[in-house]
Design a protein around this motif. Structure first.
Motif, PDB file in Angstrom:
ATOM      1  N   GLY A  11       5.530   6.238  10.331  1.00  0.00           N
ATOM      2  CA  GLY A  11       5.620   5.503  11.177  1.00  0.00           C
ATOM      3  C   GLY A  11       6.053   4.024  11.298  1.00  0.00           C
ATOM      4  N   ASN A  12       7.212   3.384  12.211  1.00  0.00           N
ATOM      5  CA  ASN A  12       7.326   1.744  11.446  1.00  0.00           C
ATOM      6  C   ASN A  12       5.950   0.972  12.284  1.00  0.00           C
ATOM      7  OD1 ASN A  12       9.573   2.710   9.818  1.00  0.00           O
ATOM      8  ND2 ASN A  12      10.512   2.544  11.015  1.00  0.00           N
ATOM      9  N   ASP A  13       4.711   1.041  12.144  1.00  0.00           N
ATOM     10  CA  ASP A  13       4.058   0.727  13.157  1.00  0.00           C
ATOM     11  C   ASP A  13       3.136  -0.088  11.287  1.00  0.00           C
ATOM     12  OD1 ASP A  13       1.178   2.927  12.660  1.00  0.00           O
ATOM     13  OD2 ASP A  13       3.433   3.651  12.637  1.00  0.00           O
ATOM     14  N   LEU A  14       2.143  -1.214  11.435  1.00  0.00           N
ATOM     15  CA  LEU A  14       1.167  -1.605  10.547  1.00  0.00           C
ATOM     16  C   LEU A  14      -0.116  -0.404  10.214  1.00  0.00           C
ATOM     17  CD1 LEU A  14       0.368  -4.374   9.444  1.00  0.00           C
ATOM     18  CD2 LEU A  14      -1.341  -4.184  11.320  1.00  0.00           C
ATOM     19  N   ARG A  15      -0.374   0.722  10.488  1.00  0.00           N
ATOM     20  CA  ARG A  15      -1.034   1.066  10.274  1.00  0.00           C
ATOM     21  C   ARG A  15      -0.469   1.933   9.023  1.00  0.00           C
ATOM     22  NH1 ARG A  15      -5.562   5.368  13.258  1.00  0.00           N
ATOM     23  NH2 ARG A  15      -6.074   6.233  11.031  1.00  0.00           N
ATOM     24  N   SER A  16       0.324   2.918   9.851  1.00  0.00           N
ATOM     25  CA  SER A  16       1.549   3.720   8.896  1.00  0.00           C
ATOM     26  C   SER A  16       2.089   2.326   7.582  1.00  0.00           C
ATOM     27  CB  SER A  16       2.311   4.118   8.597  1.00  0.00           C
ATOM     28  OG  SER A  16       1.829   5.029  10.001  1.00  0.00           O
ATOM     29  N   VAL A  17       1.929   1.807   7.696  1.00  0.00           N
ATOM     30  CA  VAL A  17       3.037   0.737   6.352  1.00  0.00           C
ATOM     31  C   VAL A  17       2.157   0.485   5.256  1.00  0.00           C
ATOM     32  CG1 VAL A  17       4.460  -1.870   5.524  1.00  0.00           C
ATOM     33  CG2 VAL A  17       5.415   0.043   7.861  1.00  0.00           C
ATOM     34  N   ALA A  18       0.704  -0.041   6.059  1.00  0.00           N
ATOM     35  CA  ALA A  18      -0.735  -0.439   5.877  1.00  0.00           C
ATOM     36  C   ALA A  18      -1.324   0.638   4.698  1.00  0.00           C
ATOM     37  CB  ALA A  18      -1.859  -0.786   5.709  1.00  0.00           C
ATOM     38  N   GLU A  19      -1.711   1.790   5.210  1.00  0.00           N
ATOM     39  CA  GLU A  19      -1.784   2.707   4.895  1.00  0.00           C
ATOM     40  C   GLU A  19      -0.875   3.190   3.046  1.00  0.00           C
ATOM     41  OE1 GLU A  19      -2.004   6.384   7.111  1.00  0.00           O
ATOM     42  OE2 GLU A  19      -4.057   5.398   8.213  1.00  0.00           O
ATOM     43  N   THR A  20       0.006   3.444   3.297  1.00  0.00           N
ATOM     44  CA  THR A  20       1.270   3.689   2.640  1.00  0.00           C
ATOM     45  C   THR A  20       0.914   2.895   1.461  1.00  0.00           C
ATOM     46  OG1 THR A  20       2.544   5.134   3.395  1.00  0.00           O
ATOM     47  CG2 THR A  20       3.683   3.909   1.671  1.00  0.00           C
ATOM     48  N   THR A  21       1.219   1.281   1.735  1.00  0.00           N
ATOM     49  CA  THR A  21       0.962   0.137   0.595  1.00  0.00           C
ATOM     50  C   THR A  21      -0.597   0.630   0.089  1.00  0.00           C
ATOM     51  OG1 THR A  21       2.560  -1.090   1.819  1.00  0.00           O
ATOM     52  CG2 THR A  21       0.906  -2.277   0.549  1.00  0.00           C
ATOM     53  N   VAL A  22      -1.041   0.265   0.684  1.00  0.00           N
ATOM     54  CA  VAL A  22      -2.950   0.477   0.198  1.00  0.00           C
ATOM     55  C   VAL A  22      -2.843   1.853  -1.351  1.00  0.00           C
ATOM     56  CG1 VAL A  22      -5.192   0.781   0.333  1.00  0.00           C
ATOM     57  CG2 VAL A  22      -3.813  -1.293   1.899  1.00  0.00           C
ATOM     58  N   GLY A  23      -2.729   2.782  -0.606  1.00  0.00           N
ATOM     59  CA  GLY A  23      -2.616   4.123  -1.458  1.00  0.00           C
ATOM     60  C   GLY A  23      -1.912   4.211  -2.148  1.00  0.00           C
ATOM     61  N   ILE A  24      -0.631   2.966  -2.689  1.00  0.00           N
ATOM     62  CA  ILE A  24       0.295   3.082  -3.369  1.00  0.00           C
ATOM     63  C   ILE A  24      -0.199   1.888  -4.812  1.00  0.00           C
ATOM     64  CG2 ILE A  24       2.671   3.092  -4.378  1.00  0.00           C
ATOM     65  CD1 ILE A  24       3.711   4.029  -2.186  1.00  0.00           C
ATOM     66  N   LEU A  25      -0.550   0.942  -4.508  1.00  0.00           N
ATOM     67  CA  LEU A  25      -1.222   0.229  -4.759  1.00  0.00           C
ATOM     68  C   LEU A  25      -2.156   0.099  -5.846  1.00  0.00           C
ATOM     69  CD1 LEU A  25      -0.320  -3.628  -2.838  1.00  0.00           C
ATOM     70  CD2 LEU A  25       1.117  -2.429  -4.526  1.00  0.00           C
ATOM     71  N   TRP A  26      -3.055   1.068  -4.931  1.00  0.00           N
ATOM     72  CA  TRP A  26      -4.943   1.717  -5.928  1.00  0.00           C
ATOM     73  C   TRP A  26      -4.065   2.076  -6.697  1.00  0.00           C
ATOM     74  CZ3 TRP A  26      -6.413   6.816  -7.805  1.00  0.00           C
ATOM     75  CH2 TRP A  26      -7.794   6.555  -7.975  1.00  0.00           C
ATOM     76  N   TYR A  27      -2.693   2.978  -6.959  1.00  0.00           N
ATOM     77  CA  TYR A  27      -2.496   4.111  -8.175  1.00  0.00           C
ATOM     78  C   TYR A  27      -2.413   2.945  -9.645  1.00  0.00           C
ATOM     79  CZ  TYR A  27      -3.506   8.798  -6.305  1.00  0.00           C
ATOM     80  OH  TYR A  27      -4.306   9.519  -6.420  1.00  0.00           O
ATOM     81  N   ASP A  28      -1.311   1.611  -9.000  1.00  0.00           N
ATOM     82  CA  ASP A  28      -1.101   0.858  -9.566  1.00  0.00           C
ATOM     83  C   ASP A  28      -2.618  -0.193 -10.657  1.00  0.00           C
ATOM     84  OD1 ASP A  28       1.081  -1.283 -11.171  1.00  0.00           O
ATOM     85  OD2 ASP A  28      -0.597  -2.653  -9.991  1.00  0.00           O
ATOM     86  N   VAL A  29      -3.057  -0.690  -9.745  1.00  0.00           N
ATOM     87  CA  VAL A  29      -4.679  -1.294  -9.930  1.00  0.00           C
ATOM     88  C   VAL A  29      -5.220  -0.436 -10.900  1.00  0.00           C
ATOM     89  CG1 VAL A  29      -6.177  -2.148  -8.892  1.00  0.00           C
ATOM     90  CG2 VAL A  29      -4.263  -2.525  -8.300  1.00  0.00           C
ATOM     91  N   PHE A  30      -5.910   0.795 -10.536  1.00  0.00           N
ATOM     92  CA  PHE A  30      -6.782   2.027 -10.828  1.00  0.00           C
ATOM     93  C   PHE A  30      -5.722   2.337 -11.873  1.00  0.00           C
ATOM     94  CE2 PHE A  30      -8.396   0.765  -7.384  1.00  0.00           C
ATOM     95  CZ  PHE A  30      -9.740   0.174  -7.879  1.00  0.00           C
ATOM     96  N   GLY A  31      -4.646   2.946 -12.137  1.00  0.00           N
ATOM     97  CA  GLY A  31      -4.035   4.243 -13.046  1.00  0.00           C
ATOM     98  C   GLY A  31      -3.157   3.339 -14.731  1.00  0.00           C
ATOM     99  N   PHE A  32      -2.800   1.972 -14.122  1.00  0.00           N
ATOM    100  CA  PHE A  32      -2.355   2.128 -15.067  1.00  0.00           C
ATOM    101  C   PHE A  32      -2.381   0.788 -16.677  1.00  0.00           C
ATOM    102  CE2 PHE A  32       1.921   1.993 -13.236  1.00  0.00           C
ATOM    103  CZ  PHE A  32       2.818   1.834 -14.206  1.00  0.00           C
ATOM    104  N   ALA A  33      -3.934   0.659 -16.720  1.00  0.00           N
ATOM    105  CA  ALA A  33      -4.636   0.094 -18.350  1.00  0.00           C
ATOM    106  C   ALA A  33      -4.912   1.459 -18.480  1.00  0.00           C
ATOM    107  CB  ALA A  33      -5.475  -0.584 -17.214  1.00  0.00           C
TER     108      ALA A  33
END
Length: 411
Positions: free
Chosen positions: A257-279
């Motif tokens: 949904g277009n609320d902070l919780r939903s946007v934050a969950e998606t954002t943190v989830g995708i960024l986690w894979y960048d931070v822990f996966g790309f190296a």
């Protein structure tokens, strides 16, 4: 045809003769279609012990941990479980197998199946090695126990979904089918681009919040991710929610949904894979695989400024070549079922669509089944949904030998 014959012979020459005699005209009880055994070459002995109810742990040849479980009454079939992505820095351990609050091992053994799983020999981006670990695991079950399983089927989720697809494509002589849930099975380059693009756009909209960039992440970011950077990301999204919504529009990342919780969950989830996966990806691929040097981003309040200022990266040829080991072919010879939620923010739903296109181009659409769940979340399945897809898969797996042998029978 040769793969079918090899498959049947792996199950035992006697089984092949019995099935074939049941279908071929004029095959009496005195006939032996297998022919005389060559001198000095007796049929192989099925070694091992009779299984008993419970689980046994051990270590495979290449160092992966394994667990093998049998029910009180075994139906003769084996299900191998392929787990999802685990950060490379974490110690190797046997995986949890809970999906939708349901234990895969408990459910399957309760239905009479043998169950086996492995840690893989290492964590991180190890799908090619994991396929070989599953082959070793299947061979270990056959070496330790008798009788050999009648069928071996793989169930995998997330990275394990990719492992399952690669395994049945590359080893149709070993595996009789697979369920690949929420995995990047369509195009692995596209999956890496999705994560890299999200980080690049995030850095444009929230500059300096996370040190480094999409392909160069300082170790300090990983060390302080939960304690420092996750709270900072949520605060920044809340403070500039218009930019947060732009991030979702530009990247197309699904939100509940277009609320902070939903946007934050998606954002943190995708960024986690960048931070822990790309190296880890760069180390295993021998270079940097992400390339947005010619990407045209759209959906912002000022696309011209976005495309002029977003940080650009060019991939290394060696890394792009290395990606071939992670790419499926779509050349199926045994049944495979995919399962995906429409709102998966980590592995986009189009990965299953892309795989369907590959399978169709290979002329193997008859082997592919697909189930779509209209829901937000990565691998956000309910236990009954997974069981339903697995049951349908097993019906197709069990039907296949009879159809194949009918084709083999003389007119």
């Amino acid at each position: 045809m040769n793969a079918t014959l090899d498959h049947l012979r792996r199950r035992g020459a006697g089984a092949f003769v019995i099935f074939a005699c049941g279908l071929a005209a004029g095959c009496g009880s005195g006939d032996d279609l297998s022919g005389p055994e060559p001198p000095g070459q007796p049929p192989p002995v099925d070694e091992g012990i009779a299984p008993s109810a419970g689980c046994t742990d051990g270590v495979l040849e290449h160092g992966a941990l394994y667990r093998i479980c049998f029910p009180a009454t075994w139906n003769g079939d084996l299900v191998l479980y392929a787990h999802g992505y685990v950060p490379a820095h974490q110690p190797v351990a046997l995986p949890e197998d809970v999906i939708g609050g349901t234990s895969i091992s408990g459910t399957l053994t309760g239905l009479g199946y043998a169950f086996a799983t492995t840690s893989y020999r290492a964590n991180g981006l190890v799908a090619p090695e994991a396929t070989e670990d599953l082959a070793e695991l299947d061979a270990t079950v056959r070496r330790l126990y008798r009788p050999d399983p009648g069928r071996s089927v793989i169930v995998g989720f997330s990275e394990g979904g990719l492992v399952a697809a690669l395994a049945v494509e590359q080893h149709p002589d070993l595996f009789d089918g697979a369920l690949a849930g929420c995995g990047p099975v369509g195009d692995f380059q596209s999956q890496l681009n999705y994560i890299g693009d999200f980080r690049a756009v995030f850095d444009y909209l929230f500059p300096g919040l996370i040190p480094g960039n999409a392909v160069d992440i300082p170790e300090a970011v990983r060390a302080n991710w939960d304690s420092r950077y996750v709270p900072a990301i949520v605060i920044a999204l809340a403070a500039n929610f218009d930019a947060a919504l732009e991030l979702i529009r530009i990247t197309g990342a699904p939100v509940a949904g277009n609320d902070l919780r939903s946007v934050a969950e998606t954002t943190v989830g995708i960024l986690w894979y960048d931070v822990f996966g790309f190296a880890d990806a760069q180390e295993r691929l021998g270079g940097q695989p992400f390339d947005n040097s010619t990407r045209v981003y759209a959906g912002s309040s000022n696309d011209e400024a976005l495309n002029a200022s977003v940080q650009r990266h060019s991939s290394d040829p060696a890394a792009v070549a290395g990606l071939s080991r992670f790419q499926t072919s779509g050349n199926l010879q045994v049944p495979l079922s995919t399962l995906h939620t429409t709102g998966d923010p980590i592995v986009p739903f189009n990965q299953s669509e892309l795989y369907g296109e590959k399978v169709s181009r290979a002329g193997k659409a008859q082997f592919l089944g697909h189930q779509t769940i209209d829901r937000h979340g990565h691998c956000a399945f309910e236990g009954i949904e997974v069981l339903s897809v697995f049951t349908a898969l097993m019906e197709r797996v069990r039907a296949r030998p009879a159809a194949t042998l009918m084709a083999l029978a003389p007119p």
